[in-house]
Design a protein around this motif. Structure first.
Motif, short mmCIF file in Angstrom:
data_model
loop_
_atom_site.label_atom_id
_atom_site.label_comp_id
_atom_site.label_asym_id
_atom_site.label_seq_id
_atom_site.Cartn_x
_atom_site.Cartn_y
_atom_site.Cartn_z
N GLY B 362 0.68 -0.56 0.04
CA GLY B 362 -0.03 -0.03 0.07
C GLY B 362 0.84 1.60 0.00
N PRO B 363 0.20 2.29 -0.20
CA PRO B 363 0.91 3.99 -0.24
C PRO B 363 1.67 3.60 1.10
CG PRO B 363 -1.74 3.79 -0.23
CD PRO B 363 -1.67 2.26 0.21
N GLY B 364 2.86 4.36 0.73
CA GLY B 364 3.58 4.64 1.51
C GLY B 364 5.08 4.03 2.28
N HIS B 365 4.83 2.51 1.57
CA HIS B 365 5.70 1.46 2.04
C HIS B 365 6.93 1.88 1.69
CE1 HIS B 365 7.33 -2.68 2.78
NE2 HIS B 365 6.24 -3.01 3.38
N ARG B 366 7.81 1.72 2.88
CA ARG B 366 9.41 1.96 2.01
C ARG B 366 10.03 1.15 1.43
NH1 ARG B 366 12.79 -1.26 5.27
NH2 ARG B 366 11.48 -2.47 6.59
N GLU B 367 9.49 0.21 1.32
CA GLU B 367 10.49 -1.19 0.00
C GLU B 367 9.43 -0.37 -1.98
OE1 GLU B 367 10.69 -3.63 -3.77
OE2 GLU B 367 12.02 -3.59 -1.55
N LEU B 368 8.72 0.43 -1.37
CA LEU B 368 8.18 1.02 -3.15
C LEU B 368 9.22 2.26 -3.43
CD1 LEU B 368 4.63 1.29 -2.20
CD2 LEU B 368 5.82 -0.38 -3.70
N PRO B 369 9.35 2.62 -5.10
CA PRO B 369 10.33 3.41 -5.36
C PRO B 369 9.62 5.20 -5.10
CG PRO B 369 9.80 2.45 -7.15
CD PRO B 369 8.60 1.69 -5.60
N GLU B 370 10.60 6.20 -4.56
CA GLU B 370 9.94 7.48 -3.82
C GLU B 370 8.88 7.98 -5.23
OE1 GLU B 370 13.47 9.13 -2.57
OE2 GLU B 370 12.28 10.69 -2.58
N LYS B 371 9.51 7.90 -5.87
CA LYS B 371 8.19 8.24 -7.03
C LYS B 371 6.20 7.65 -6.70
CE LYS B 371 10.40 10.34 -11.23
NZ LYS B 371 11.01 9.87 -12.75
N TYR B 372 6.78 7.15 -6.40
CA TYR B 372 5.39 5.85 -6.82
C TYR B 372 4.54 5.86 -4.83
CZ TYR B 372 6.63 3.87 -11.04
OH TYR B 372 7.25 3.86 -12.32
N ARG B 373 5.36 6.36 -4.21
CA ARG B 373 5.33 5.71 -2.36
C ARG B 373 4.19 6.14 -2.44
NH1 ARG B 373 10.44 6.03 0.97
NH2 ARG B 373 11.37 4.84 -1.41
N PRO B 374 3.43 7.67 -2.83
CA PRO B 374 2.13 8.47 -2.16
C PRO B 374 1.03 7.26 -2.95
CG PRO B 374 3.61 10.21 -3.33
CD PRO B 374 3.91 8.65 -3.46
N ALA B 375 1.19 6.51 -3.80
CA ALA B 375 0.08 5.66 -5.04
C ALA B 375 -0.30 4.39 -4.34
CB ALA B 375 0.42 6.49 -6.39
N GLY B 376 1.05 3.81 -3.59
CA GLY B 376 1.43 2.49 -2.94
C GLY B 376 1.65 2.27 -4.62
N GLN B 377 1.84 0.35 -4.85
CA GLN B 377 3.14 -0.14 -5.49
C GLN B 377 1.57 -0.84 -6.76
OE1 GLN B 377 4.18 -4.55 -4.58
NE2 GLN B 377 3.35 -5.05 -6.59
N PRO B 378 2.63 -0.29 -7.55
CA PRO B 378 1.54 -0.91 -8.70
C PRO B 378 2.10 -2.35 -9.37
CG PRO B 378 3.36 0.79 -9.69
CD PRO B 378 3.40 0.20 -8.16
N VAL B 379 0.53 -2.93 -9.14
CA VAL B 379 0.01 -4.08 -9.82
C VAL B 379 -0.09 -4.41 -11.26
CG1 VAL B 379 -0.82 -6.03 -9.16
CG2 VAL B 379 -0.81 -4.53 -6.91
N LEU B 380 0.53 -5.34 -11.51
CA LEU B 380 0.12 -5.46 -12.73
C LEU B 380 -0.02 -6.85 -13.14
CD1 LEU B 380 4.34 -4.81 -13.43
CD2 LEU B 380 2.48 -3.56 -13.95
N VAL B 381 -1.43 -6.38 -13.86
CA VAL B 381 -1.70 -8.04 -13.96
C VAL B 381 -2.30 -8.30 -15.61
CG1 VAL B 381 -4.85 -8.72 -13.68
CG2 VAL B 381 -4.05 -7.25 -12.07
N GLY B 382 -2.02 -9.27 -15.63
CA GLY B 382 -1.84 -9.25 -17.02
C GLY B 382 -3.41 -10.32 -17.60
N GLY B 383 -4.36 -9.87 -18.63
CA GLY B 383 -5.22 -10.43 -18.91
C GLY B 383 -4.65 -11.46 -20.11
#
Lengths: 141, 485
Positions: B362-383
């Motif tokens: 989720g948002p704020g997690h320190r493992e995430l790149p700084e640019k994405y941190r406010p939004a949360g981790q991008p989840v890539l769902v293949g269709g």
């Protein structure tokens, strides 16, 4: 002696029946080869020895299929047939020796079908029946 | 077969209460249609049954809170696909079935500055160039020839070693899960045979359900998150779906034997022998976790090299600078990783198995790149190659309920054999062409197995996790070109 594929949404089950033990493994190998490529297009000019052992007949069945999968990758080969020279499941130390026949993969000539990642213990069965043996397991595709 | 009680917790969450040998409940993120399908499978007593597999996972020692299945649940081996199991280090276990034979299979998505129109104008050329430059299909080697020493470096350093070899750049690493290198990898835990099988396979797509797709952003749902992610409507993206190739297959095969022995040695009672496992305190588990890290790093390096090759093709076809094509994100969906999560109000160190499930911080997690941190981790769902893929984002709720996990794709609804009975390769290619999607495949048989109709409706699956609040929809992407392995 026959093999059939069992339905599974993501992978495929392989079920084999045979009167005698060597035939059971040879037929299982044929079931595996037929999933991987069009076997009638594969020559028999190269041979590779196969030798596996396991603590139970069930695990020998899985080991055997996994050894073939590894050898395909290591040797860059498609196989067409397997000849089992000896197989013993009588003790707690099951083992098998045999020869695989096939040839190096030629992308222009061979029709590849499905990559099999591994044989698993899922749905694993190895039984003596009135008419011989039946064995099955799920193959991860 | 006894009737299984499936309790509705909410419109998108169901539970099999703890009973019999279950140590925790089984929780499924699903809608009524998915639940109906699972119940039909139970009533038919299907041999490989996803709900029973999930209940079996709930019986494993040391499992925490619940055995969880995501909306794309379907039968696997041992674990169902879409299955998540988190285990504590005091009583828990590690199992090959929770990782699979394609360790860190996942998706890397590249973000271009090209518009859909620009790609449409050169689509045929781009499809042909990708098909001839991306090694795909069974037995097709990659461009790299690595020595034994170099393979060991890939296993320890992951994508960072590919950068040292001249593939991609450091910026790519910033936008890769674990920065492309999972700690704790010990090449000694991986057999010589596994390494030997990998010499020619780094930078290969493989076959089966693996693919490279050129897609465009069709619709944005969460514009704030899209801004953080640098996504805009009409933008062209590239999704690369593959894993650790033969190395991962062999690690799984090798450790299936090791864990079968460990199960006997430690007297672990199992409902399904594919769930063979080892206590996390055992040397067998420590060795396997080290081997998993090697497999994870190999997969990161593999997708990294494929990303580099893709850049090269775009440079050539569009005459653009490779640097304009950035790694958007790279995340796996087959692994077991050590993570901290809150259990009973306490931060707890866990081994989280995700078998066909994506990590979703989720948002704020320190493992995430700084640019994405406010939004949360991008989840890539293949269709599927004929429908759509999604970018979602992780949420606080997902972190609380699912050990930060979510769906990985549409999930299969038909077997590969059934797909072959129903469709021909030519009709799929023609139908896709009519829809504006160019397909290039290494194998016609493989193409039919992956027919869009063999999968569940991706829109419905994504809607479940969105409505359940464990993710938020950010963007829907439509394919333009599909290179199948």
């Amino acid at each position: 002696m026959s093999f059939k594929y069992l339905e599974h949404e993501a992978d495929v089950g392989l079920c084999v029946e045979a009167e005698k033990l060597p035939e059971l493994f040879e037929e299982a190998a044929r079931g595996l080869f037929s999933l991987v490529c069009e076997i009638k297009e594969v020559g028999k000019k190269d041979t590779v020895k196969i030798s596996v052992e396991a603590d139970t007949p069930e695990h020998l069945f899985v080991e055997f299929l996994n050894e073939i999968i590894s050898l395909m990758g290591l040797k860059d080969m498609f196989f067409r047939s397997c000849r089992v020279e000896s197989v013993d499941i009588s003790s707690g130390h099951s083992n098998l020796k045999g020869i695989l026949c096939g040839e190096r993969i030629d992308a222009k000539r061979h029709k590849a079908k499905t990559e099999v990642k591994a044989a698993t213990y899922s749905g694993l069965k190895f039984e003596k029946t009135a008419s011989g043996y039946v064995a099955q397991c799920l193959l991860d595709l | 077969m006894d009737k299984i009680e499936l309790k509705k917790i909410s419109n998108y969450m169901y539970e099999v209460p703890k009973h019999g040998k279950m140590r925790v409940p089984a929780v499924i993120y699903a809608d009524s249609e998915t639940i109906k399908d699972l119940e039909i499978d139970i009533s038919k007593e299907k041999q490989w049954n996803a709900l029973l597999q999930l209940i079996n996972v709930a019986m494993l020692p040391g499992i925490q809170r619940a055995a969880i299945a995501m909306a794309d649940i379907h039968p696997g081996y041992g674990f169902p696909i879409g299955g998540v199991g988190a285990f504590d280090f005091e009583n828990g276990v590690v199992s090959v079935a929770g990782v699979g034979f394609d360790c860190n299979c996942g998706v890397r998505m590249l973000r271009t500055q090209l518009s859909r129109e620009e790609v449409e104008a050169k689509k045929e050329t781009l499809a042909n160039q990708l098909a001839s430059n991306i090694p795909a299909g069974l037995g097709v080697p990659g461009h790299l020839r690595l020595s034994r020493e170099e393979i060991d470096k890939v296993l320890v350093q992951g994508a960072a070693y590919a950068v040292k070899l001249g593939y991609g750049n450091k910026d790519d690493l910033e936008y890769t899960e674990e920065r492309g290198c999972l700690e704790g990898a010990d090449p000694a835990a991986v057999s010589d045979r596994a390494k030997e099988r990998q010499f020619k396979q780094v930078g290969t797509l493989g076959s089966g359900n693996h693919y490279l797709e050129v897609q465009y952003v069709e619709e944005l749902y969460d514009r704030d998150a899209a801004t953080h992610f640098g996504l805009r409507e009409g933008q062209v993206m590239v999704a690369i779906h593959c894993g650790s190739r033969a190395l991962g297959h062999q690690i799984g095969t090798d450790y299936l034997k090791v864990l079968a022995q460990a199960t006997r040695k430690y007297g672990i009672e199992l409902p399904d022998q594919e769930l063979v496992c080892a206590p996390l305190s055992s040397p067998e588990a420590k060795q396997y976790i080290s081997a998993i890290a090697c497999g994870v790093n190999c997969a990161f390096a593999n997708r990294h090299v494929l990303g580099h090759l893709t850049r090269g093709v775009f440079e050539k076809v569009f005459g653009i600078a490779g640097e304009t094509i950035k790694t958007f994100y790279d995340v796996g969906h087959n692994n077991a990783k050590i993570e901290n999560h809150v259990v009973d109000g306490r931060q707890t160190r866990l081994l989280v198995h995700r078998k066909g499930a994506t990590r979703a911080f989720g948002p704020g997690h320190r493992e995430l790149p700084e640019k994405y941190r406010p939004a949360g981790q991008p989840v890539l769902v293949g269709g599927t190659m004929g429908t759509a893929s999604y970018v979602l984002r992780g949420t606080e709720k997902g972190m609380e309920e699912t050990f930060s996990s979510t769906v990985h794709g549409a999930g299969r609804r038909l077997s590969r054999h059934e797909a072959k009975r129903r469709w021909q390769a030519k009709e799929i290619i023609d139908q896709m062409k009519q829809e504006g999607i160019l397909v290039r495949g290494a194998s016609f048989g493989g193409l039919v197995e992956e027919a869009p109709g063999a999968y569940k409706d991706i829109d419905r699956i994504v809607n479940i996790v969105h409505e359940a609040g464990i993710n938020i929809k950010v963007a829907r992407l439509r394919p333009l070109i599909c290179i199948k392995g």
